[in-house]
Design a protein around this motif. Structure first.
Motif, mmCIF file in Angstrom:
data_model
loop_
_atom_site.group_PDB
_atom_site.id
_atom_site.type_symbol
_atom_site.label_atom_id
_atom_site.label_comp_id
_atom_site.label_asym_id
_atom_site.label_seq_id
_atom_site.Cartn_x
_atom_site.Cartn_y
_atom_site.Cartn_z
ATOM 1 N N SER A 120 0.833 -1.198 0.000
ATOM 2 C CA SER A 120 0.000 0.000 0.000
ATOM 3 C C SER A 120 0.871 1.253 0.000
ATOM 4 C CB SER A 120 -0.906 -0.020 1.225
ATOM 5 O OG SER A 120 -1.595 1.189 1.340
ATOM 6 N N ASN A 121 1.963 1.219 0.774
ATOM 7 C CA ASN A 121 2.878 2.349 0.846
ATOM 8 C C ASN A 121 3.520 2.608 -0.520
ATOM 9 O OD1 ASN A 121 4.301 4.418 2.012
ATOM 10 N ND2 ASN A 121 5.838 3.107 2.933
ATOM 11 N N THR A 122 3.924 1.555 -1.192
ATOM 12 C CA THR A 122 4.522 1.684 -2.523
ATOM 13 C C THR A 122 3.511 2.260 -3.504
ATOM 14 O OG1 THR A 122 5.957 -0.200 -2.078
ATOM 15 C CG2 THR A 122 5.655 0.406 -4.366
ATOM 16 N N LYS A 123 2.284 1.767 -3.440
ATOM 17 C CA LYS A 123 1.244 2.260 -4.332
ATOM 18 C C LYS A 123 0.997 3.751 -4.101
ATOM 19 C CE LYS A 123 -3.577 1.571 -5.650
ATOM 20 N NZ LYS A 123 -4.806 0.835 -5.391
ATOM 21 N N THR A 124 0.966 4.161 -2.843
ATOM 22 C CA THR A 124 0.760 5.566 -2.501
ATOM 23 C C THR A 124 1.873 6.426 -3.066
ATOM 24 O OG1 THR A 124 -0.374 4.930 -0.467
ATOM 25 C CG2 THR A 124 0.445 7.190 -0.597
ATOM 26 N N ARG A 125 3.119 5.974 -2.912
ATOM 27 C CA ARG A 125 4.274 6.742 -3.417
ATOM 28 C C ARG A 125 4.204 6.887 -4.934
ATOM 29 N NH1 ARG A 125 3.945 8.238 0.536
ATOM 30 N NH2 ARG A 125 4.771 7.402 2.434
ATOM 31 N N ILE A 126 3.859 5.815 -5.619
ATOM 32 C CA ILE A 126 3.772 5.857 -7.080
ATOM 33 C C ILE A 126 2.654 6.800 -7.518
ATOM 34 C CG2 ILE A 126 3.188 4.493 -9.132
ATOM 35 C CD1 ILE A 126 4.764 2.177 -7.819
ATOM 36 N N LEU A 127 1.524 6.772 -6.825
ATOM 37 C CA LEU A 127 0.422 7.686 -7.155
ATOM 38 C C LEU A 127 0.831 9.141 -6.921
ATOM 39 C CD1 LEU A 127 -2.633 5.703 -5.726
ATOM 40 C CD2 LEU A 127 -2.078 6.124 -8.134
ATOM 41 N N GLU A 128 1.568 9.390 -5.831
ATOM 42 C CA GLU A 128 2.032 10.746 -5.556
ATOM 43 C C GLU A 128 3.015 11.212 -6.626
ATOM 44 O OE1 GLU A 128 3.552 10.542 -1.569
ATOM 45 O OE2 GLU A 128 1.550 10.572 -0.685
ATOM 46 N N LEU A 129 3.933 10.339 -7.034
ATOM 47 C CA LEU A 129 4.885 10.696 -8.086
ATOM 48 C C LEU A 129 4.178 10.926 -9.413
ATOM 49 C CD1 LEU A 129 7.851 8.337 -7.180
ATOM 50 C CD2 LEU A 129 7.836 10.830 -7.062
ATOM 51 N N ASN A 130 3.133 10.148 -9.687
ATOM 52 C CA ASN A 130 2.346 10.334 -10.902
ATOM 53 C C ASN A 130 1.656 11.699 -10.891
ATOM 54 O OD1 ASN A 130 1.235 9.558 -13.399
ATOM 55 N ND2 ASN A 130 -0.642 8.892 -12.394
ATOM 56 N N ALA A 131 1.128 12.095 -9.736
ATOM 57 C CA ALA A 131 0.485 13.411 -9.619
ATOM 58 C C ALA A 131 1.504 14.528 -9.839
ATOM 59 C CB ALA A 131 -0.174 13.555 -8.242
ATOM 60 N N ILE A 132 2.717 14.351 -9.309
ATOM 61 C CA ILE A 132 3.778 15.342 -9.523
ATOM 62 C C ILE A 132 4.111 15.424 -11.006
ATOM 63 C CG2 ILE A 132 6.220 15.846 -9.089
ATOM 64 C CD1 ILE A 132 5.804 14.592 -6.273
ATOM 65 N N ASP A 133 4.199 14.279 -11.652
ATOM 66 C CA ASP A 133 4.494 14.242 -13.085
ATOM 67 C C ASP A 133 3.443 15.021 -13.880
ATOM 68 O OD1 ASP A 133 5.930 13.303 -15.429
ATOM 69 O OD2 ASP A 133 4.247 11.923 -15.739
ATOM 70 N N LYS A 134 2.181 14.823 -13.556
ATOM 71 C CA LYS A 134 1.113 15.550 -14.247
ATOM 72 C C LYS A 134 1.206 17.044 -13.969
ATOM 73 C CE LYS A 134 -2.121 11.724 -14.467
ATOM 74 N NZ LYS A 134 -3.360 11.139 -13.963
ATOM 75 N N ASP A 135 1.568 17.407 -12.731
ATOM 76 C CA ASP A 135 1.694 18.826 -12.403
ATOM 77 C C ASP A 135 2.870 19.475 -13.123
ATOM 78 O OD1 ASP A 135 -0.562 18.969 -10.877
ATOM 79 O OD2 ASP A 135 0.458 18.866 -8.945
ATOM 80 N N ILE A 136 3.899 18.700 -13.420
ATOM 81 C CA ILE A 136 5.027 19.246 -14.183
ATOM 82 C C ILE A 136 4.559 19.599 -15.594
ATOM 83 C CG2 ILE A 136 7.265 18.686 -15.220
ATOM 84 C CD1 ILE A 136 7.905 17.156 -12.605
ATOM 85 N N SER A 137 3.703 18.772 -16.163
ATOM 86 C CA SER A 137 3.129 19.090 -17.477
ATOM 87 C C SER A 137 2.288 20.360 -17.398
ATOM 88 C CB SER A 137 2.272 17.937 -17.981
ATOM 89 O OG SER A 137 3.054 16.800 -18.199
ATOM 90 N N THR A 138 1.510 20.482 -16.342
ATOM 91 C CA THR A 138 0.698 21.677 -16.141
ATOM 92 C C THR A 138 1.593 22.899 -15.943
ATOM 93 O OG1 THR A 138 -1.023 20.327 -15.109
ATOM 94 C CG2 THR A 138 -1.130 22.697 -14.717
ATOM 95 N N LEU A 139 2.715 22.704 -15.238
ATOM 96 C CA LEU A 139 3.667 23.785 -15.009
ATOM 97 C C LEU A 139 4.205 24.323 -16.331
ATOM 98 C CD1 LEU A 139 5.392 25.320 -12.800
ATOM 99 C CD2 LEU A 139 7.136 23.600 -13.252
ATOM 100 N N LEU A 140 4.547 23.418 -17.227
ATOM 101 C CA LEU A 140 5.050 23.837 -18.538
ATOM 102 C C LEU A 140 3.975 24.584 -19.323
ATOM 103 C CD1 LEU A 140 7.115 20.675 -19.477
ATOM 104 C CD2 LEU A 140 7.982 22.888 -18.715
ATOM 105 N N SER A 141 2.757 24.126 -19.225
ATOM 106 C CA SER A 141 1.649 24.792 -19.901
ATOM 107 C C SER A 141 1.426 26.198 -19.324
ATOM 108 C CB SER A 141 0.379 23.953 -19.752
ATOM 109 O OG SER A 141 -0.710 24.598 -20.327
#
Length: 139
Positions: A5-26
Motif C-alpha cells: 500500500s505504501n509503494t502504491k501511494t508513493r507511485i500515485l504521488e509521483l504520478n500526480a507530480i508528473d502531471k503537475d510538471i506538465s501543467t507547469l510547462l503549460s
C-alpha cells in the motif's frame, strides 16, 4: 500500512507530480504568450506567473518530501556482481551525494535569479520602458 500500500501511494504521488510538471510547462507557456501578445497584458502575465510559481513551489515541496521518504525507507545500496557495494565513478565514495545535492540549491537559485532578470528586461522592452527594468506602470 502495508509495504504494498505504501509503494502504491508513493507511485500515485509521483504520478500526480508528473502531471503537475506538465501543467507547469503549460502555465509557463501561457505566461510567455501573454508577453508576446498585442497589447501586452500585465495583469494576465501577473496571474499566469503567479500560478506558475505557486505550482512550482508545490512540486518542489512534494519532490523533497518524496526524497525524504526514500531516505527514511533505508533502501540498501546497489551491489556489484562480487557482492560488494557499488564503487567507482559517481559513487561518492560512501558519501550520500544525492542527499548532499538535494540540500544545496545554489545553482538553482542563481539560475532562477538570471531567469527573473531576463524576464524583467523582456517586460521592460515590450512595455517600451527605455531603462528596460521591467517595472510596469499601472494606472
Amino acid at each position: 500500512m502495508s509495504p504494498q500500500s505504501n509503494t502504491k501511494t508513493r507511485i500515485l504521488e509521483l504520478n500526480a507530480i508528473d502531471k503537475d510538471i506538465s501543467t507547469l510547462l503549460s502555465t509557463a507557456s501561457t505566461a510567455i504568450t501573454t508577453l508576446t501578445s498585442t497589447p501586452t497584458s500585465a495583469s494576465a502575465f501577473a496571474s499566469a506567473s503567479g500560478q506558475y510559481h505557486a505550482l512550482l513551489q508545490s512540486i518542489v515541496v512534494r519532490l523533497r518530501r518524496q526524497i525524504l521518504l526514500l531516505e527514511q525507507a533505508d533502501i540498501p545500496a546497489p551491489v556489484t556482481g562480487n557482492g560488494g557495494e557499488k564503487e567507482g565513478k559517481g559513487s561518492g565514495g560512501g558519501i550520500d551525494v544525492g542527499a548532499f545535492n538535494s540540500r544545496n540549491d545554489v545553482v538553482g537559485r542563481e539560475m532562477e535569479g538570471e531567469l527573473w532578470k531576463r524576464a524583467k528586461e523582456l517586460v521592460g522592452l515590450l512595455s517600451g520602458d527605455p531603462e528596460g527594468d521591467g517595472d510596469i506602470k499601472m494606472g
